[in-house]
Each structure stands twice: as structure tokens, then as C-alpha cells.
Design an enzyme around this catalytic site. Structure first.
Site, PDB file in Angstrom:
ATOM      1  N   LYS A 107      12.455  -4.000  -0.343  1.00  0.00           N
ATOM      2  CA  LYS A 107      13.074  -5.597   0.973  1.00  0.00           C
ATOM      3  C   LYS A 107      14.354  -5.524   1.639  1.00  0.00           C
ATOM      4  CE  LYS A 107       9.765  -8.650  -0.688  1.00  0.00           C
ATOM      5  NZ  LYS A 107       8.611  -8.207  -1.869  1.00  0.00           N
TER       6      LYS A 107
HETATM    7  C1  LIG Z   1       7.216  -8.077  -1.783  1.00  0.00           C
HETATM    8  C2  LIG Z   1       6.974  -6.803  -3.098  1.00  0.00           C
HETATM    9  C3  LIG Z   1       5.880  -6.637  -2.934  1.00  0.00           C
HETATM   10  C4  LIG Z   1       5.007  -6.687  -1.308  1.00  0.00           C
HETATM   11  O1  LIG Z   1       4.758  -6.590  -0.195  1.00  0.00           O
HETATM   12  P1  LIG Z   1       4.293  -6.993   0.296  1.00  0.00           P
HETATM   13  O2  LIG Z   1       5.057  -6.705   2.259  1.00  0.00           O
HETATM   14  O3  LIG Z   1       4.512  -8.494   0.989  1.00  0.00           O
HETATM   15  O4  LIG Z   1       3.331  -7.018   0.883  1.00  0.00           O
HETATM   16  C5  LIG Z   1       6.007  -5.271  -3.890  1.00  0.00           C
HETATM   17  N1  LIG Z   1       6.171  -5.028  -4.665  1.00  0.00           N
HETATM   18  C6  LIG Z   1       7.497  -5.367  -4.176  1.00  0.00           C
HETATM   19  C7  LIG Z   1       7.607  -5.258  -5.881  1.00  0.00           C
HETATM   20  C8  LIG Z   1       7.734  -6.115  -4.058  1.00  0.00           C
HETATM   21  O5  LIG Z   1       9.308  -7.057  -4.214  1.00  0.00           O
END
Ligand SMILES: *Cc1c(COP(=O)(O)O)cnc(C)c1O
Length: 432
Positions: A107
Site C-alpha cells: 500500500k
Molecule cells: C491490503 C492488503 C491486501 C489486500 O489488498 P486489496 O487491494 O484490498 O485486495 C492483501 N495483503 C496485504 C498484506 C494487505 O495489506
């Protein structure tokens, strides 16, 4: 380029409006009107380009009409101050490690890009933009660090008191500057409800400019498309890009949707796999054609504990609502905690690679789902040390905490304690 709402009842928005608003006024999600196919020459030479060069080319196709080239280039290059390497695991399975950013989570890229874009669009405005973000851990750290020091923007991170790991808490409570951590006496759902109520409160919206920084925001989810072009480039470099399958551990479906955007821009990926934990709403949709959201259940891969993935609306919009087309292009998988733990242990014993619980779903889906002649890349969404207690318990070991994470532990915690009632939260914001 204009952005339409998936609910079809809101006026089209410019990029700046879509980014500052987050959600469309009809509560739909913004989608770009067009997805331009990139020229074949780009794909033919992509393996000679750096991650930044590839991403700038993709960003130009998406945002080039709205931001002058030099500014966009600076935003992209500043966002991507780290690499996301592709690593061979075993057989025909590879992983793209997206955890080399400042908070070791995928993210980071979306958060850093959105922060810069918001700062860019708001630079001539007198009013500050206030980002409200509710977090159960990971989103808060990525957003807080992505927005740290960005002029014209203030971030409020709402998190449930006592319910995030100590490392995560340090990642957003020790920063200071334009980041305020609000420690809410409640659970994650209470934090999310407070944020939602704030967006709907007229008096608050008159008092201050509010926006959200979760993956409903186009500026946060679209830059994730860069990862998929990069994966292709690196696989091409290895001579393994034919019949490439990409598997994405998915929760709210922002990340995989960005990958699908790549595919609509001509990225030569054969098909996708969405790997779920026990929250199997999308998996069930693929099997039955019926989408039935339900309350999430808690799992080892807790960043994917989502019972009603927001970006499902975007997947539907991309494929014009056709279940047949969606199921032809995306396969599903779902794994229990026992299977996740088994996969982490088995993979470590056989290959020495330490998966995190989210990546474990991705690896397993490729192990079970790849056909002969296909090459698979799963997305490793976080560093295993972010889930240290769980991974240590499964492996009976003591995995090392990277220096970048340790550095956060040194700061001093600063937070404002609030109850879970909206009035108290609203008063706090009105006094800012
Ligand atoms: C946010 C997250 C996900 C999921 O991603 P999406 O875009 O919500 O499908 C998977 N793994 C980790 C470690 C995350 O932080």
C-alpha cells in the site's frame, strides 16, 4: 480524462475532483472513461526499462492529459524510490515482492502517489485537505508515512485502542508533523463508522475539506497498476513472460483491479487468479454468478478479511457486468487458516522462502492452479515480519525484523484518545 461513477447517477468528474472527493456523490466508485492500449513497441522493449521509467509511461497513459509531463514525472519518480523485485520460488512459480517500501507493505505506492497528487491539486487552494483514514493496522501506516510532510494536507488516522500490533501502532503514532493519530475506544468497525459519519455530516464538511485515502480513491488504487507492468518486464528479462499468470492475494480487490486495468491496456498476461482467505465472497461469485456479501471473519491473513469488497463494483464495470467474461479471465481460490499455516511451513521447509500469510494464499493458488506451460507470479503483499508472532508460531522460529521496521519502534507515541461516539469525534474535528 473524465471519470464516471460505477453507480451511473453522478456527473462525470475531472481527475482532481475524483481525487479530492474520493467517493462519487451517488456513492459509486470513479472509473476512467477510457483505457488506452499502450503501443506494441513499449511491450517489446519493456525489459530494458527501469521500474520508474515503466511506471511513468503507464502513468502518462492514465494521467497525462491532466498533469503536465514534468510534474507527473516528478510525482512518479518520488513515489517509487524503491524496487519491487521478482524472485524465483520453485518450479514455474515466482513472486513479485511488493514489500520494499517505507512501511514494508504494497500500500506504500498507492499512499505515496495519492499524497503527492492531492498535494499537487491542492497547492493553489487556501484550504487544507483533511484525510480521514480508519485502520486495523496496515492502511494507517502506509497512508501516514505516504502523506508525512506533504504540504496542504493533514491526516487523521483512527485506530482501535489495543487492537493493532505494537509495530503498526508505532508506524503512525510516532510521526508528528501533519499526522494525528486518534486512538478510539472501540473496534475497527467503530473507527470506520466514525469516518463514514464524518463524510456525511454537513456541518463538518462546511467547516473543513474532507477526503478518504482507502482504495476507493482512484489516486490510491490506480498506481498499483505499475506493479503488473514491472512483473511482466522482469519475467521477460528472465525469458519467462509467455503464458504468464498473475495471482493476487485479495481483500478489497483494489490491487487486482489495478492489474486488470493493466490487462485492458494491453499487458500480455494470460489470466489472473484472485486468492482469498476464508472470506470467499468473490470465489463464490465466480462459481455461482451471485454476489452475496456477508460479515467478514477473522483470519491469519487479516488484511484480506473483507466481507463486501468495495472494488468489486470496478471489476463489474470493467467487464460490463458479464459474469461469463469475468470467470473466463479470473480464477478464484480460497484457503482456511490451517491451509495458510501449512503452506507457510511447507514452503519454508522445501525452499527456504518465508511467506507471509497473505502471500501464502497466492503461492498456494498457483501451486494448485497453474497449467502446463504457464509461468506464475504471485504478489507478495507484505513482509513476513509484519506478522511476526503468527509466522514465528507457524515456523517455530524467530524471524528477523528489518531495520526499517525497527526504526519506527524508537519514536515516542503521540495519540489523542477518543470514545467511539460520533459527537465527541465531531467536536474534536470542529476544534481543529
Ligand atoms: C491490503 C492488503 C491486501 C489486500 O489488498 P486489496 O487491494 O484490498 O485486495 C492483501 N495483503 C496485504 C498484506 C494487505 O495489506
Amino acid at each position: 480524462m473524465l471519470y464516471y461513477s460505477t453507480n451511473g447517477k453522478a456527473p462525470k468528474a475531472t481527475l482532481a475532483e475524483a481525487v479530492v472527493k474520493g467517493l462519487a456523490p451517488d456513492r459509486g466508485l470513479y472509473m476512467p472513461e477510457r483505457l488506452e492500449k499502450l503501443p506494441q513497441s513499449f511491450y517489446d522493449t519493456i525489459d530494458t526499462l527501469s521500474f520508474q521509467e515503466i511506471s511513468y509511461r503507464v502513468a502518462s497513459a492514465l494521467f497525462g492529459e491532466d498533469i503536465p509531463a514534468d510534474d507527473l514525472k516528478k510525482i512518479v519518480y518520488d513515489t517509487l524510490s524503491f524496487e519491487t523485485p521478482v524472485v524465483h520460488i520453485d518450479g514455474n512459480i515466482y513472486t513479485e515482492e511488493l514489500f520494499h517500501g517505507p512501511t514494508l507493505a504494497f500500500k506504500d505506492v498507492g499512499a505515496r502517489f495519492m499524497a503527492r497528487l492531492l498535494g499537487y491539486f491542492n497547492k493553489n487552494e487556501k484550504r487544507l485537505v483533511n484525510v480521514l483514514v480508519a485502520t486495523s493496522g496496515d492502511t494507517g501506516s502506509a497512508v501516514a508515512n505516504g502523506f508525512l510532510g506533504v504540504e496542504g494536507v493533514h491526516v487523521y488516522v483512527l485506530y482501535p485502542k489495543g487492537k493493532v500490533s505494537p509495530i503498526q501502532e508505532c508506524q503512525f503514532t510516532t510521526l508528528g508533523q501533519n499526522i494525528t493519530a486518534l486512538e478510539i475506544d472501540g473496534v475497527f468497525d467503530d473507527c470506520q463508522a466514525l469516518v463514514k459519519s464524518a463524510f456525511m455530516d454537513q456541518q463538518l464538511n462546511d467547516h473543513m475539506k474532507l477526503t478518504s485515502a482507502n482504495s476507493i480513491n482512484v489516486a490510491r488504487f490506480l498506481p498499483q497498476a505499475f506493479y503488473y507492468f514491472n512483473a511482466y518486464a522482469q519475467m521477460k528479462k528472465l525469458g519467462k513472460a509467455d503464458n504468464m499468470v498473475i495471482c493476487v492475494p485479495s481483500g478489497n480487490f483494489g490491487n487486482i483491479t489495478a492489474g486488470l486495468f493493466g490487462w485492458f491496456m494491453g499487458l500480455p498476461v494470460k489470466r489472473f487468479i484472485a486468492a482469498n482467505n476464508a472470506n470467499d465472497i468473490f470465489y463464490k461469485y465466480l462459481q455461482t454468478g451471485v454476489y452475496s456479501p456477508k460479515p467478514s471473519v477473522q483470519t491469519l491473513a487479516n488484511a484480506m478479511d473483507v466481507g463486501d469488497p468495495s472494488n468489486f463494483a470496478r471489476v463489474l464495470a470493467l467487464y460490463k457486468g458479464s459474469h461469463k467474461d469475468i470467470a473466463a479471465h479470473i480464477a478464484g481460490a480460497t484457503y482456511s487458516d490451517a491451509q495458510i499455516a501449512e503452506t507457510i511451513a511447507d514452503t519454508f521447509n522445501r525452499t527456504g522462502y518465508v511467506l507471509d500469510p497473505h502471500g501464502a494464499c497466492g503461492y498456494r493458488a498457483l501451486q494448485e492452479g497453474l497449467a502446463d506451460g504457464e509461468q506464475g507470479v504471485f504478489i507478495e503483499t507484505a513482509h513476513p515480519a509484519k506478522f511476526k508472532e503468527k509466522v514465528d508460531a507457524i515456523l517455530g522460529g524467530d524471524i528477523e525484523i528489518p531495520a526499517k521496521l525497527q526504526a519506527f519502534m524508537k519514536g515516542t507515541k503521540q495519540s489523542v484518545e477518543l470514545g467511539k461516539d460520533f459527537e465527541g469525534f465531531k467536536q474534536f474535528l470542529l476544534n481543529q
